[in-house]
Design an enzyme around this catalytic site. Structure first.
Site, PDB file in Angstrom:
ATOM      1  N   LYS A 116       0.944  -1.034   0.020  1.00 29.12           N
ATOM      2  CA  LYS A 116      -0.062   0.143  -0.071  1.00 29.12           C
ATOM      3  C   LYS A 116       1.064   1.172   0.077  1.00 29.12           C
ATOM      4  O   LYS A 116       2.145   1.262   0.414  1.00 29.12           O
ATOM      5  CB  LYS A 116      -0.764  -0.066   1.178  1.00 29.12           C
ATOM      6  CG  LYS A 116      -1.889  -1.047   1.343  1.00 29.12           C
ATOM      7  CD  LYS A 116      -2.640  -0.985   2.885  1.00 29.12           C
ATOM      8  CE  LYS A 116      -3.647  -2.103   2.854  1.00 29.12           C
ATOM      9  NZ  LYS A 116      -4.846  -2.005   2.029  1.00 29.12           N
TER      10      LYS A 116
ATOM     11  N   ARG B 121     -10.235 -11.728   2.211  1.00 31.07           N
ATOM     12  CA  ARG B 121     -10.955 -12.984   1.891  1.00 31.07           C
ATOM     13  C   ARG B 121     -10.292 -14.221   1.791  1.00 31.07           C
ATOM     14  O   ARG B 121     -10.976 -15.231   2.053  1.00 31.07           O
ATOM     15  CB  ARG B 121     -11.605 -12.687   0.112  1.00 31.07           C
ATOM     16  CG  ARG B 121     -10.285 -12.375  -0.829  1.00 31.07           C
ATOM     17  CD  ARG B 121     -10.758 -11.664  -2.050  1.00 31.07           C
ATOM     18  NE  ARG B 121     -10.831 -10.163  -1.815  1.00 31.07           N
ATOM     19  CZ  ARG B 121     -11.143  -9.197  -2.550  1.00 31.07           C
ATOM     20  NH1 ARG B 121     -11.366  -9.448  -3.645  1.00 31.07           N
ATOM     21  NH2 ARG B 121     -11.324  -7.975  -2.190  1.00 31.07           N
TER      22      ARG B 121
HETATM   23 MN    MN Z   1      -5.386  -5.544   2.053  1.00 27.12          MN
END
Ligand code: MN
Ligand code: ZN
Length: 498
Positions: free
Chosen positions: A276, A350
């Site tokens: 990120k 997920r």
């Molecule tokens: Mn993530």
């Protein structure tokens, strides 16, 4: 700086100094309890000067005149009394708590002229106070004026005055259970990531044993044996080992199938190799907000002795870039046997949940599964910080959740699922891929999870916007909000207790 309250309920109170808090609605002349706390009726003059009209949550602070039985009077507006609902009482309690400063005791009159609030309203009001009083200051070494050098405070003695004091006192036990569950969830989210890794989080869950919750902790080896390749793929870049925690509260009938809650617990999410950007990455300590809500909920259900069998399963991992980290292009095999091509290592939640969901379904055959996860940034684009996304394969469960969201003001907005969205995660090389691209990002994440729930009624709550950094309000002044605990407690209470 936090305030601590010692709350009791009484039918009447003998005032002798301190603070009085009174409520006033827009339709009556003077606040309730005025006669006892304000014999000279300074209220009318003060209200005129301050143009106080008693609209919802407005307040008026009055220094009591000489000879009054209290030192200070705060009047809080309720708006129109007949429009008050359960959540209004929480907000009023929060508003009152936010105005209590530098006093040793406070008497709060919650009946409105012509409206008897009742025991439930009083207990809700008290819950609002407890939730508002929370602040996370564990790591602040400079303490406030009202704290001693150890940070301990003298609690403020609060008496809530209501004719239904006995009923209120009984119901308050559940309010405290709820407050403690929410506060546990907030604490977990607020804790810094160097302090709260998967092992440390699991230890916090283990502490629920003192309430009668059965807690099992699976280590990496056990998860490997179960074939949880998706969850373990995420964890492999971190030096901190993953954990899967299974919490069971058996408050229902012996043979009754449990209800199941599953939480994403990524204790810190760097994004992994698909790293990120730096700005705001510190917020990713809250990427375990789903696991925190499940743990807080299990606390609440056990502490109030809920008559339900409930299972909480949380997958705890850290997502780090590393020489051993998972790569885009890797293909992992989940516990279900389905294979997953990793496209983006930042779509890791997920991968954790799919194994936790499969495990829960396989082992417990629950009545339903609800998973909570700070899953996608896309849900913030869609709904902001105001509502969580709700995805479900079952209309009844979705409707029950939506209704509980309205009662608790932990709101949910139902989002679509469908075959055409499902197609977006088909992979060239494996059974599926872990992202479907930018468009419909929250929906394709939900479609991914749906491939692991079979026919079990299931709902996925995307709480990326509501678990942390949500708008502060009367009952929450904390970055970690504890979203989901009150919602799911209400769901269980209304629909699943025997
Ligand atoms: Mn993530
Ligand atoms: Zn994440």
């Amino acid at each position: 700086m936090s305030v601590k309250f010692e709350i009791s309920f009484a039918k009447t109170v003998r005032l002798n100094g301190g603070l009085a808090i009174q409520l006033k609605d827009t339709d009556s002349e003077s606040p309730a309890g005025a006669a006892s706390a304000d014999p000279a009726n300074v209220f009318a003059k003060a209200a005129r000067i301050a143009r106080f009209t008693a609209k919802g949550l407005a307040s008026l602070d009055i220094v009591a005149p000489e000879g009054a039985p209290v030192d200070r009077i705060i009047v809080i507006g309720t708006g129109r009394a007949k429009e008050l609902n359960a959540h209004s009482w929480l907000k009023l309690g929060g508003a009152a708590a936010g105005r209590i400063r530098n006093v040793e005791k406070a008497a709060i009159f919650i009946d409105l002229p012509g409206v008897q609030a009742g025991g439930k309203a009083a207990a809700d009001f008290a819950l609002g106070m407890l939730l508002r009083a929370y602040s996370f200051d564990t790591y602040k070494t400079k303490k406030g004026d009202d704290e001693d050098k150890n940070g301990a405070q003298k609690p403020v003695k609060v008496t809530i005055v209501t004719p239904d004091a006995a009923a209120a006192k009984k119901l308050f036990a559940a309010s405290e259970a709820i407050a403690d569950g929410v506060i546990l969830a907030r604490d977990l989210v607020n804790e810094p990531p160097n302090v709260l890794g998967p092992v440390e989080f699991a230890a916090k869950a283990k502490a629920l044993e003192k309430l009668g919750v059965e807690v099992e902790i699976l280590t990496e080896r056990e998860m490997r044996r179960l074939g949880m390749g998706a969850l373990l793929g995420v964890a492999q870049g971190s030096v901190r080992p993953p954990r899967l925690v299974i919490m069971q509260w058996k408050g229902g009938k012996v043979k009754e199938k449990p209800v199941a809650f599953i939480g994403k617990g990524v204790v810190f999410d760097t994004g992994g190799i698909s790293i990120k950007p730096a700005a705001g990455m510190e917020d990713m300590k809250g990427d375990m907000g789903g696991a925190a809500a499940v743990t807080g909920l299990m606390h609440t259900l056990a502490a109030r002795g809920a008559k339900v069998n409930a299972v909480g399963v949380i997958g705890l991992v850290e997502n780090m870039p590393d020489g051993n980290a998972q790569r885009p292009g890797d293909i992992v095999t989940s516990m279900s046997g389905q294979t997953i091509e990793i496209i983006n290592t930042d779509a890791e939640g997920r991968l954790v949940l799919c194994d936790a969901l499969w495990y829960t379904n396989d082992r417990f055959k629950p009545q339903f599964m609800i998973n909570l996860a700070t899953l996608t940034g896309a849900i913030l684009v869609a709904l902001g910080n105001l509502q969580a996304g709700l995805f479900s394969n079952d209309d009844q469960l979705a409707n029950q959740l939506t209704a509980a969201g309205l009662v608790t003001n932990e709101r949910l907005w139902r989002m679509p699922l469908g075959k055409d969205y499902d197609k977006m995660i088909d992979s060239k090389f494996a059974d599926m891929k872990n992202t479907g691209g930018r468009y419909a990002g929250s929906i394709t994440a939900a479609q991914f999870l749906k491939r692991f729930v079979q026919e079990t009624p299931w709902a996925h709550l995307d709480i990326a916007g509501t678990a942390m950094g949500s708008t502060l309000d009367e009952i929450n002044q904390s970055w970690g909000s504890g979203y989901g605990v009150r919602l799911l407690d209400e769901l269980v209470r209304e629909n699943y207790e025997s």
